[in-house]
Design a protein around this motif. Structure first.
Motif, PDB file in Angstrom:
ATOM      1  N   LEU A  23       0.794  -1.129  -0.079  1.00  0.00           N
ATOM      2  CA  LEU A  23       0.002  -0.196  -0.105  1.00  0.00           C
ATOM      3  C   LEU A  23       0.669   1.314  -0.223  1.00  0.00           C
ATOM      4  CD1 LEU A  23      -0.062   1.470   3.073  1.00  0.00           C
ATOM      5  CD2 LEU A  23      -1.739  -0.379   3.670  1.00  0.00           C
ATOM      6  N   ILE A  25       0.227   5.530   0.831  1.00  0.00           N
ATOM      7  CA  ILE A  25      -0.481   6.274   1.241  1.00  0.00           C
ATOM      8  C   ILE A  25       0.133   7.917   1.358  1.00  0.00           C
ATOM      9  CG2 ILE A  25      -1.888   7.577   3.114  1.00  0.00           C
ATOM     10  CD1 ILE A  25      -2.399   4.596   4.191  1.00  0.00           C
ATOM     11  N   VAL A  31      -7.437   8.062   5.103  1.00  0.00           N
ATOM     12  CA  VAL A  31      -7.847   6.778   4.694  1.00  0.00           C
ATOM     13  C   VAL A  31      -8.283   5.835   5.749  1.00  0.00           C
ATOM     14  CG1 VAL A  31      -6.675   4.649   3.360  1.00  0.00           C
ATOM     15  CG2 VAL A  31      -5.785   6.705   2.825  1.00  0.00           C
ATOM     16  N   LEU A  33      -9.145   2.007   7.330  1.00  0.00           N
ATOM     17  CA  LEU A  33      -8.528   0.708   6.784  1.00  0.00           C
ATOM     18  C   LEU A  33      -9.662  -0.151   7.541  1.00  0.00           C
ATOM     19  CD1 LEU A  33      -6.194  -1.267   6.435  1.00  0.00           C
ATOM     20  CD2 LEU A  33      -5.457  -1.072   8.776  1.00  0.00           C
ATOM     21  N   LYS A  41      -5.959  -5.490  11.209  1.00  0.00           N
ATOM     22  CA  LYS A  41      -5.912  -3.949  11.148  1.00  0.00           C
ATOM     23  C   LYS A  41      -4.897  -3.555  12.165  1.00  0.00           C
ATOM     24  CE  LYS A  41     -10.423  -3.453  12.092  1.00  0.00           C
ATOM     25  NZ  LYS A  41     -10.695  -4.933  12.428  1.00  0.00           N
ATOM     26  N   ARG A 206     -10.885   7.563   0.941  1.00  0.00           N
ATOM     27  CA  ARG A 206     -10.557   5.897   0.367  1.00  0.00           C
ATOM     28  C   ARG A 206     -10.721   4.867   1.387  1.00  0.00           C
ATOM     29  NH1 ARG A 206      -4.947   3.561  -1.336  1.00  0.00           N
ATOM     30  NH2 ARG A 206      -4.105   5.398  -0.436  1.00  0.00           N
ATOM     31  N   ILE A 208      -9.273   0.999   2.395  1.00  0.00           N
ATOM     32  CA  ILE A 208      -8.536  -0.394   2.169  1.00  0.00           C
ATOM     33  C   ILE A 208      -9.037  -1.355   2.956  1.00  0.00           C
ATOM     34  CG2 ILE A 208      -6.239  -1.320   2.496  1.00  0.00           C
ATOM     35  CD1 ILE A 208      -4.994   1.545   2.048  1.00  0.00           C
ATOM     36  N   ARG A 215      -5.603  -7.811   1.573  1.00  0.00           N
ATOM     37  CA  ARG A 215      -6.253  -6.487   1.060  1.00  0.00           C
ATOM     38  C   ARG A 215      -7.230  -7.065  -0.091  1.00  0.00           C
ATOM     39  NH1 ARG A 215      -3.175  -1.031  -1.080  1.00  0.00           N
ATOM     40  NH2 ARG A 215      -5.374  -0.633  -1.561  1.00  0.00           N
ATOM     41  N   ASP A 217      -9.346  -5.229  -2.058  1.00  0.00           N
ATOM     42  CA  ASP A 217      -9.506  -4.666  -3.043  1.00  0.00           C
ATOM     43  C   ASP A 217      -8.451  -4.796  -4.371  1.00  0.00           C
ATOM     44  OD1 ASP A 217      -7.613  -3.445  -1.480  1.00  0.00           O
ATOM     45  OD2 ASP A 217      -8.046  -1.389  -2.228  1.00  0.00           O
TER      46      ASP A 217
END
Ligand SMILES: Nc1ncnc2c1ncn2[C@@H]1O[C@H](COP(=O)(O)OP(=O)(O)O)[C@@H](O)[C@H]1O
Ligand SMILES: [Mg+2]
Length: 227
Positions: A23, A25, A31, A33, A41, A206, A208, A215, A217
């Motif tokens: 990832l 950022i 963002v 999570l 997380k 956004r 994630i 992840r 996505d």
């Protein structure tokens, strides 16, 4: 501000908490999570704060390769990151002021500066009248604000927030988000872990998504075996 390359984490008890996380950022982004309990997380945030080492992969924060075997600037890392977590307990036998000041004392901030910064942050979280009060005299919501003040008193470039609205009612949730949005508007990068769908729907940032340490996505290319 944050880059992770192929980061995996397996705990000593063989639990795989993260698998191949990539990832990026950029500085100034907000963002989320997201992911259910156990999705990795907290592990991801603890790795970014230098509390946990990944088993493999690279992590670069604000230009520092914190996964380098000889990385020695953990104090510098802690100075630029504010971590909001319910796992960090307040010192219950100390005052509000002392709890917040401690965050600056441990990074060697001079007393004059401590006085100024603690005063400012207590004003910002609406506890300017409570500095001399003991933690025990505060409501749960006020204690949560002390936790936030302590994390943010050093004006971090990056805020990591681990389910910061988890125990809060609707009004306090809004207060908490208001504070974070304030910081965001001043250019602070924010990564907020949450399983609160309401929050994700309400704010246009956004997301994630994590699940089982991966992840959700990003479709990883997998070799399909036939037969
Ligand atoms: N210190 C630890 N030692 C061993 N296993 C852990 C530790 N912390 C978390 N885990 C495990 O790693 C997985 C991911 O946990 P965590 O990162 O806390 O996820 P989340 O914050 O999304 O709930 C879970 O299966 C959890 O039980
Ligand atoms: Mg967690």
């Amino acid at each position: 501000m944050i880059q992770m390359f192929h980061v995996s984490k397996t705990y000593p008890n063989k639990i795989v908490a993260l698998t191949n996380i990539n990832l990026e950022i950029p500085s100034g982004e907000f963002v989320f999570l997201s992911g259910p309990s156990g999705s990795g997380k907290s592990t991801l945030l603890r790795i970014l704060f230098g509390m946990e080492r990944p088993t493999s992969g690279e992590v670069i924060i604000h230009g520092m390769r914190i996964t380098h075997p000889r990385f020695k600037k953990i104090h510098h890392l802690r100075r630029i990151i504010g971590f909001i977590s319910q796992d960090f307990k307040l010192l219950r036998d100390r005052t509000v002021w002392e709890n917040v000041a401690l965050a600056l004392e441990v990074v060697g901030c001079p007393p004059q500066e401590i006085k100024k910064k603690v005063g400012e942050i207590l004003l910002r979280v609406g506890l300017q009248e409570r500095g001399r009060d003991s933690i025990l005299s505060l409501s749960a919501g006020e204690q949560q604000r002390v936790i936030i003040a302590r994390a943010l008193v050093n004006q971090p470039l990056l805020i990591l927030a681990d389910e910061p609205t988890g125990i809060l009612d609707t009004r306090m949730k809004e207060e908490m988000m208001g504070l974070l949005l304030d910081f965001h508007q001043n250019g602070t990068t924010i990564l907020l872990a949450t399983q609160d769908r309401e929050l994700l729907q309400k704010f246009p940032y956004r997301v994630i998504p994590l699940q089982g340490g991966r992840r959700m996505d990003i479709i990883e290319e997998e070799v399909q075996e036939e037969g």
